[in-house]
Design a protein around this motif. Structure first.
Motif, PDB file in Angstrom:
ATOM      1  N   ASP A  57       0.755  -1.228   0.026  1.00 42.41           N
ATOM      2  CA  ASP A  57      -0.042  -0.015  -0.007  1.00 42.41           C
ATOM      3  C   ASP A  57       0.785   1.384  -0.056  1.00 42.41           C
ATOM      4  N   THR A  58       1.828   1.605  -0.958  1.00 45.46           N
ATOM      5  CA  THR A  58       2.541   2.509  -0.995  1.00 45.46           C
ATOM      6  C   THR A  58       2.737   2.731  -2.309  1.00 45.46           C
ATOM      7  N   TRP A  59       3.137   4.114  -2.767  1.00 50.23           N
ATOM      8  CA  TRP A  59       3.462   4.744  -3.972  1.00 50.23           C
ATOM      9  C   TRP A  59       4.666   5.647  -3.770  1.00 50.23           C
ATOM     10  N   ARG A  60       5.453   4.926  -4.952  1.00 50.68           N
ATOM     11  CA  ARG A  60       6.783   5.691  -4.921  1.00 50.68           C
ATOM     12  C   ARG A  60       6.854   6.619  -5.998  1.00 50.68           C
ATOM     13  N   PRO A  61       6.760   8.279  -5.922  1.00 52.32           N
ATOM     14  CA  PRO A  61       6.834   9.146  -7.048  1.00 52.32           C
ATOM     15  C   PRO A  61       8.153   8.863  -7.602  1.00 52.32           C
ATOM     16  N   ILE A  62       8.140   9.721  -8.819  1.00 52.85           N
ATOM     17  CA  ILE A  62       9.656   9.955  -9.241  1.00 52.85           C
ATOM     18  C   ILE A  62       9.902  11.282  -9.425  1.00 52.85           C
ATOM     19  N   PHE A  63      11.004  11.949  -8.557  1.00 54.71           N
ATOM     20  CA  PHE A  63      11.068  13.185  -8.613  1.00 54.71           C
ATOM     21  C   PHE A  63      12.273  13.373  -9.548  1.00 54.71           C
ATOM     22  N   ASP A  64      12.404  14.587  -9.716  1.00 56.05           N
ATOM     23  CA  ASP A  64      13.397  15.341 -10.882  1.00 56.05           C
ATOM     24  C   ASP A  64      14.635  15.183  -9.951  1.00 56.05           C
ATOM     25  N   GLU A  65      15.878  15.703 -10.580  1.00 56.58           N
ATOM     26  CA  GLU A  65      17.381  15.403 -10.077  1.00 56.58           C
ATOM     27  C   GLU A  65      17.292  16.404  -8.778  1.00 56.58           C
ATOM     28  N   LEU A  99      10.675   8.567  10.845  1.00 55.73           N
ATOM     29  CA  LEU A  99      11.111   9.662   9.867  1.00 55.73           C
ATOM     30  C   LEU A  99      10.513  10.816  10.524  1.00 55.73           C
ATOM     31  N   LEU A 100      11.406  11.892  10.156  1.00 52.30           N
ATOM     32  CA  LEU A 100      10.811  13.328  10.708  1.00 52.30           C
ATOM     33  C   LEU A 100      10.619  13.972   9.206  1.00 52.30           C
ATOM     34  N   VAL A 101       9.192  14.385   9.101  1.00 52.12           N
ATOM     35  CA  VAL A 101       8.736  14.858   8.024  1.00 52.12           C
ATOM     36  C   VAL A 101       8.047  16.288   8.070  1.00 52.12           C
ATOM     37  N   PRO A 102       7.918  17.074   6.896  1.00 54.19           N
ATOM     38  CA  PRO A 102       7.592  18.385   7.090  1.00 54.19           C
ATOM     39  C   PRO A 102       6.123  18.938   7.361  1.00 54.19           C
ATOM     40  N   TYR A 103       5.358  17.584   7.033  1.00 55.98           N
ATOM     41  CA  TYR A 103       3.862  18.036   7.400  1.00 55.98           C
ATOM     42  C   TYR A 103       3.221  16.626   7.952  1.00 55.98           C
ATOM     43  N   LEU A 104       2.170  16.832   8.760  1.00 54.99           N
ATOM     44  CA  LEU A 104       1.504  15.937   9.132  1.00 54.99           C
ATOM     45  C   LEU A 104       0.839  14.894   8.013  1.00 54.99           C
ATOM     46  N   GLY A 105       1.115  13.486   8.059  1.00 52.06           N
ATOM     47  CA  GLY A 105       0.726  12.567   7.419  1.00 52.06           C
ATOM     48  C   GLY A 105       1.449  12.307   6.408  1.00 52.06           C
ATOM     49  N   ALA A 106       2.627  12.895   6.178  1.00 54.37           N
ATOM     50  CA  ALA A 106       3.584  12.534   5.122  1.00 54.37           C
ATOM     51  C   ALA A 106       3.870  11.013   5.154  1.00 54.37           C
ATOM     52  N   CYS A 107       3.975  10.278   4.026  1.00 51.80           N
ATOM     53  CA  CYS A 107       4.513   8.808   4.202  1.00 51.80           C
ATOM     54  C   CYS A 107       3.513   8.014   4.662  1.00 51.80           C
ATOM     55  N   PRO A 111       1.724  10.028  -1.214  1.00 52.28           N
ATOM     56  CA  PRO A 111       3.449   9.896  -1.839  1.00 52.28           C
ATOM     57  C   PRO A 111       4.177  10.671  -0.759  1.00 52.28           C
ATOM     58  N   PRO A 112       5.528  10.201  -0.476  1.00 50.90           N
ATOM     59  CA  PRO A 112       6.594  10.787   0.515  1.00 50.90           C
ATOM     60  C   PRO A 112       7.019  11.984  -0.390  1.00 50.90           C
ATOM     61  N   PRO A 113       7.562  12.938   0.634  1.00 47.67           N
ATOM     62  CA  PRO A 113       8.262  14.217   0.016  1.00 47.67           C
ATOM     63  C   PRO A 113       9.476  13.456  -0.534  1.00 47.67           C
ATOM     64  N   PRO A 114      10.208  14.422  -1.382  1.00 47.44           N
ATOM     65  CA  PRO A 114      11.407  14.075  -1.911  1.00 47.44           C
ATOM     66  C   PRO A 114      12.650  13.678  -0.864  1.00 47.44           C
ATOM     67  N   PRO A 115      13.609  12.657  -1.454  1.00 44.79           N
ATOM     68  CA  PRO A 115      14.474  12.355  -0.247  1.00 44.79           C
ATOM     69  C   PRO A 115      15.252  13.671   0.442  1.00 44.79           C
ATOM     70  N   ASN A 116      15.427  14.864  -0.008  1.00 40.47           N
ATOM     71  CA  ASN A 116      15.945  15.926   0.739  1.00 40.47           C
ATOM     72  C   ASN A 116      15.028  16.660   1.748  1.00 40.47           C
ATOM     73  N   THR A 149      14.860   2.834   1.684  1.00 38.81           N
ATOM     74  CA  THR A 149      14.178   2.039   2.659  1.00 38.81           C
ATOM     75  C   THR A 149      12.942   1.395   1.809  1.00 38.81           C
ATOM     76  N   ALA A 150      12.225   0.515   2.417  1.00 34.38           N
ATOM     77  CA  ALA A 150      11.108  -0.044   1.997  1.00 34.38           C
ATOM     78  C   ALA A 150      10.046   1.076   1.899  1.00 34.38           C
ATOM     79  N   LEU A 151       9.900   2.164   2.817  1.00 38.36           N
ATOM     80  CA  LEU A 151       9.122   3.086   2.737  1.00 38.36           C
ATOM     81  C   LEU A 151       9.375   4.276   1.678  1.00 38.36           C
ATOM     82  N   ALA A 152      10.680   4.734   1.688  1.00 38.73           N
ATOM     83  CA  ALA A 152      11.114   5.747   0.698  1.00 38.73           C
ATOM     84  C   ALA A 152      12.457   6.117   0.962  1.00 38.73           C
ATOM     85  N   GLU A 153      12.862   6.821  -0.270  1.00 33.85           N
ATOM     86  CA  GLU A 153      14.533   7.123  -0.270  1.00 33.85           C
ATOM     87  C   GLU A 153      14.443   8.373   0.678  1.00 33.85           C
ATOM     88  N   ILE A 154      15.459   8.240   1.386  1.00 34.26           N
ATOM     89  CA  ILE A 154      15.857   9.412   2.633  1.00 34.26           C
ATOM     90  C   ILE A 154      17.160   9.966   2.379  1.00 34.26           C
TER      91      ILE A 154
END
Length: 169
Positions: A57-65, A99-107, A111-116, A149-154
């Motif tokens: 039940d995850t979706w990995r977006p593709i981000f630009d560089e 994971l520390l994330v910038p907004y409530l509910g991310a991941c 879709p997770p935020p970008p790795p940075n 990770t299985a959840l996202a690129e960090i």
């Protein structure tokens, strides 16, 4: 006039070893989520459909560089930053990895935020699992290094010395 002898100097120097490293540390450098993106680099954009993993039940977006560009000037610094928790390792005593994330509910089913914009936090003192919805401050040493990770690129890791609830002013 009092003269500082070798013995007094040695005793004074040795006494600083008894103070925990976190207490001896210089002031914490407060950073924001914008600071994690290198200066002059625009924020990442989703550039494709991504990959759906129905079983997990995850979706990995593709981000630009830009999404994997890290601010290496922050590597190794003692920092303080705010954010929200996405739990990873929850035991009976609380969370030791999240994971520390910038907004409530991310991941969480979004879709997770970008790795940075993701920080993997480890702590020796578990954070109570009933306090995962509050905004928090995390204090510790930041490392800039991509990991998958299985959840996202960090993009970052933070070894937490202290965590506290964010006080809204």
């Amino acid at each position: 006039m009092h003269t500082l002898t070798r013995r007094h100097f040695g005793l004074a120097a040795a006494s600083t070893l008894l103070i925990p490293a976190a207490a001896r540390a210089a002031t914490w450098r407060e950073i924001t989520w914008d600071d994690l993106v290198p200066p002059g680099v625009p924020f990442a954009e989703v550039i494709g459909q991504g990959e759906l993993d129905e079983a997990n039940d995850t979706w990995r977006p593709i981000f630009d560089e830009n999404g994997v560009m890290l601010n290496t000037a922050l590597d190794g610094l003692q920092i303080k930053m705010p954010g929200y928790i996405t739990p990873l390792d929850m035991g009976a005593d609380g969370l030791t990895e999240f994971l520390l994330v910038p907004y409530l509910g991310a991941c969480i089913h979004v879709p997770p935020p970008p790795p940075n914009q993701l920080v993997f936090v480890t702590t020796q003192t578990p954070w109570p699992s009933d306090d995962i919805w509050d905004a928090i401050w995390v204090y510790g040493t930041l490392t800039a290094q991509l990991q998958t990770t299985a959840l996202a690129e960090i993009g970052y890791t933070l070894a937490a010395d202290r965590i506290e609830v964010y006080a809204w002013e």
